[in-house]
Design a protein around this motif. Structure first.
Motif, mmCIF file in Angstrom:
data_model
loop_
_atom_site.group_PDB
_atom_site.id
_atom_site.type_symbol
_atom_site.label_atom_id
_atom_site.label_comp_id
_atom_site.label_asym_id
_atom_site.label_seq_id
_atom_site.Cartn_x
_atom_site.Cartn_y
_atom_site.Cartn_z
ATOM 1 N N VAL A 103 0.825 -1.206 0.000
ATOM 2 C CA VAL A 103 0.000 0.000 0.000
ATOM 3 C C VAL A 103 0.862 1.259 0.000
ATOM 4 N N ASN A 104 1.802 1.327 0.944
ATOM 5 C CA ASN A 104 2.637 2.528 1.063
ATOM 6 C C ASN A 104 3.337 2.920 -0.236
ATOM 7 N N PRO A 105 3.861 1.954 -1.013
ATOM 8 C CA PRO A 105 4.529 2.344 -2.261
ATOM 9 C C PRO A 105 3.614 3.074 -3.246
ATOM 10 N N HIS A 106 2.299 2.859 -3.128
ATOM 11 C CA HIS A 106 1.348 3.532 -4.020
ATOM 12 C C HIS A 106 0.880 4.872 -3.451
ATOM 13 N N LEU A 107 1.188 5.115 -2.170
ATOM 14 C CA LEU A 107 0.766 6.363 -1.531
ATOM 15 C C LEU A 107 1.915 7.341 -1.343
ATOM 16 N N ASN A 108 3.137 6.827 -1.306
ATOM 17 C CA ASN A 108 4.303 7.664 -1.039
ATOM 18 C C ASN A 108 5.300 7.573 -2.188
ATOM 19 N N SER A 109 5.585 8.714 -2.800
ATOM 20 C CA SER A 109 6.537 8.722 -3.909
ATOM 21 C C SER A 109 7.966 8.531 -3.419
ATOM 22 N N LEU A 110 8.233 8.914 -2.168
ATOM 23 C CA LEU A 110 9.566 8.767 -1.594
ATOM 24 C C LEU A 110 9.534 7.709 -0.500
ATOM 25 N N MET A 111 9.881 6.483 -0.862
ATOM 26 C CA MET A 111 9.904 5.374 0.089
ATOM 27 C C MET A 111 11.336 5.163 0.589
ATOM 28 N N PRO A 112 11.511 4.842 1.877
ATOM 29 C CA PRO A 112 12.856 4.606 2.398
ATOM 30 C C PRO A 112 13.420 3.227 2.037
ATOM 31 N N PHE A 113 12.631 2.422 1.371
ATOM 32 C CA PHE A 113 13.102 1.105 0.934
ATOM 33 C C PHE A 113 12.280 0.675 -0.273
ATOM 34 N N ASP A 114 12.800 -0.287 -1.007
ATOM 35 C CA ASP A 114 12.091 -0.866 -2.146
ATOM 36 C C ASP A 114 11.654 -2.271 -1.754
ATOM 37 N N PRO A 115 10.352 -2.564 -1.835
ATOM 38 C CA PRO A 115 9.897 -3.919 -1.485
ATOM 39 C C PRO A 115 10.629 -5.019 -2.251
ATOM 40 N N LYS A 116 11.169 -4.702 -3.407
ATOM 41 C CA LYS A 116 11.907 -5.699 -4.184
ATOM 42 C C LYS A 116 13.214 -6.090 -3.508
ATOM 43 N N ASP A 117 13.636 -5.292 -2.519
ATOM 44 C CA ASP A 117 14.865 -5.606 -1.791
ATOM 45 C C ASP A 117 14.614 -6.538 -0.601
ATOM 46 N N LEU A 118 13.430 -7.128 -0.572
ATOM 47 C CA LEU A 118 13.078 -8.067 0.484
ATOM 48 C C LEU A 118 12.733 -9.425 -0.125
ATOM 49 N N ALA A 119 13.199 -10.484 0.511
ATOM 50 C CA ALA A 119 12.921 -11.843 0.044
ATOM 51 C C ALA A 119 11.820 -12.464 0.909
ATOM 52 N N PRO A 120 10.715 -12.901 0.308
ATOM 53 C CA PRO A 120 9.625 -13.509 1.093
ATOM 54 C C PRO A 120 10.034 -14.859 1.672
ATOM 55 N N ILE A 121 9.622 -15.109 2.915
ATOM 56 C CA ILE A 121 9.869 -16.402 3.563
ATOM 57 C C ILE A 121 8.551 -17.139 3.738
ATOM 58 N N THR A 122 7.608 -16.537 4.432
ATOM 59 C CA THR A 122 6.263 -17.104 4.556
ATOM 60 C C THR A 122 5.291 -16.030 5.027
ATOM 61 N N LEU A 123 4.066 -16.127 4.572
ATOM 62 C CA LEU A 123 2.990 -15.349 5.177
ATOM 63 C C LEU A 123 2.789 -15.920 6.580
ATOM 64 N N LEU A 124 2.554 -15.067 7.552
ATOM 65 C CA LEU A 124 2.371 -15.529 8.924
ATOM 66 C C LEU A 124 0.897 -15.601 9.307
ATOM 67 N N ALA A 125 0.181 -14.500 9.107
ATOM 68 C CA ALA A 125 -1.228 -14.468 9.518
ATOM 69 C C ALA A 125 -2.005 -13.465 8.694
ATOM 70 N N GLU A 126 -3.265 -13.750 8.512
ATOM 71 C CA GLU A 126 -4.191 -12.827 7.852
ATOM 72 C C GLU A 126 -5.171 -12.288 8.886
ATOM 73 N N ILE A 127 -5.572 -11.037 8.721
ATOM 74 C CA ILE A 127 -6.517 -10.411 9.636
ATOM 75 C C ILE A 127 -7.767 -10.049 8.856
ATOM 76 N N PRO A 128 -8.795 -10.858 8.954
ATOM 77 C CA PRO A 128 -10.037 -10.576 8.219
ATOM 78 C C PRO A 128 -10.849 -9.495 8.924
ATOM 79 N N PHE A 129 -11.759 -8.892 8.172
ATOM 80 C CA PHE A 129 -12.641 -7.867 8.711
ATOM 81 C C PHE A 129 -14.093 -8.273 8.464
ATOM 82 N N VAL A 130 -14.987 -7.565 9.113
ATOM 83 C CA VAL A 130 -16.408 -7.825 8.901
ATOM 84 C C VAL A 130 -17.115 -6.489 8.710
ATOM 85 N N LEU A 131 -17.943 -6.431 7.692
ATOM 86 C CA LEU A 131 -18.790 -5.262 7.463
ATOM 87 C C LEU A 131 -20.039 -5.445 8.303
ATOM 88 N N VAL A 132 -20.273 -4.496 9.200
ATOM 89 C CA VAL A 132 -21.423 -4.601 10.103
ATOM 90 C C VAL A 132 -22.365 -3.419 9.891
#
Length: 326
Positions: A103-132
């Motif tokens: 999200v941040n890379p699409h909102l901020n033109s000046l990012m302090p890091f590039d997500p491409k400089d990170l290697a994925p290991i595993t997703l840990l957890a998802e946080i679902p939401f509910v529309l009430v």
């Protein structure tokens, strides 16, 4: 002559032993020292609690201790920048939030890091939401909500936990996919949004599970639908928004484990094995669910594809909806 040949054979075998053993020792060496994990949220948050729940099992599996360091701020950018600046040796890892990577890379033109400089290991957890919906609102599912919004274009609103948060994006994605116009009202977190929808000050809200589950079960809020792709064990009777007629709808918060780009593949594989094994432990899974999250172990490749698809989805929504950074 026989003795000379025998000595040569013994010498060759001895040399081969000295060549092979060091290579095996190198492969078995990782990890040789403490592993630092940078968490991009303050102590006590869901990401921090999850990684601390995993820590004893991962330590036992790797036979090496983990040191958890909290570096909060800038939506995860500060902590992730520190990870990218570390050596790619498997001894500095990061718990990456969805916002920082997609999200941040699409909102901020000046990012302090590039997500491409990170290697994925595993997703840990998802946080679902509910529309009430507030109990006074005549909408108990997505179909009724959409019909109500179309009958009163622009007159209804959805509260959420703050501008550019995952809950904000979930609300925006819902109105976009449903083809309706509703005001999106930001709050300073989930709790005040829950208070106002409960009181009827806003007719709808996107909430996390801990803030909404008991209110839904007690009939004080109407659950329109959950934002995940699958129904939740904690709210099994509440349909997903996707099965309620909004095809392909999925919006969850999440965080995963990453390393600096260039970390050796065998180290990534070893870390993936240890963390995914811990995530599948029943006691750990139950603890994660009490936080309103769902364990989500993946392969590095699956996590990489997920990051890319999330970035594409949210980049498109941010552009089309004109969402701005705080």
């Amino acid at each position: 002559m026989f003795h000379v040949a025998r000595r040569r054979i013994l010498a060759a075998l001895t040399a081969a032993t000295f060549v092979v053993l060091p290579l095996e020792a190198v492969e078995a060496a990782y990890p040789e020292q403490l592993i630092k994990i940078i968490v991009t949220f303050p102590p006590g948050g869901s990401a921090d609690t999850v990684i601390r729940a995993l820590e004893p099992l991962v330590t036992a599996e790797l036979k090496q201790s983990l040191v958890i360091e909290n570096r909060a701020g800038a939506g995860g950018n500060i902590g992730m920048a520190a990870v990218t600046q570390a050596g790619p040796d498997g001894y500095t890892l990061g718990v990456a939030p969805a916002g920082a990577l997609t999200v941040n890379p699409h909102l901020n033109s000046l990012m302090p890091f590039d997500p491409k400089d990170l290697a994925p290991i595993t997703l840990l957890a998802e946080i679902p939401f509910v529309l009430v919906a507030s109990a006074s609102v005549p909408a108990h599912n997505a179909t009724e909500t959409i019909a109500l919004a179309k009958a009163k274009p622009g007159a209804l609103s959805i509260g959420h936990g703050g501008n550019s948060t995952a809950m904000h994006l979930t609300a925006a994605l819902f109105t976009q996919k449903a083809g309706i116009s509703m005001e999106l009202v930001p709050y300073r977190g989930t709790a005040p949004a829950a208070v106002d929808v409960l009181a009827g000050h806003v007719p709808f809200a996107v909430l996390d599970i801990p803030a909404s589950r008991q209110l839904i079960l007690e009939g004080k809020l109407n659950a329109v639908g959950v934002s995940s792709a699958r129904r939740l064990p904690s709210l099994p009777d509440v349909p997903t928004l996707a099965e309620s007629g909004i095809a392909g709808f999925e919006s969850v918060g999440w965080f995963g484990l990453v390393a600096p780009s260039g970390t050796p593949a065998d180290v990534i594989s070893r870390l993936n094995e240890a963390f995914t094994k811990a995530l599948k432990d029943p006691a750990v899974a139950e603890k994660i669910r009490t936080l309103g999250a769902e364990p989500a172990p993946t392969s590095p490749e699956q996590f990489g594809r997920f990051i890319q698809s999330e970035s594409t989805k949210w980049g498109k929504l941010i552009s089309e909806a004109g969402i701005k950074a705080n």
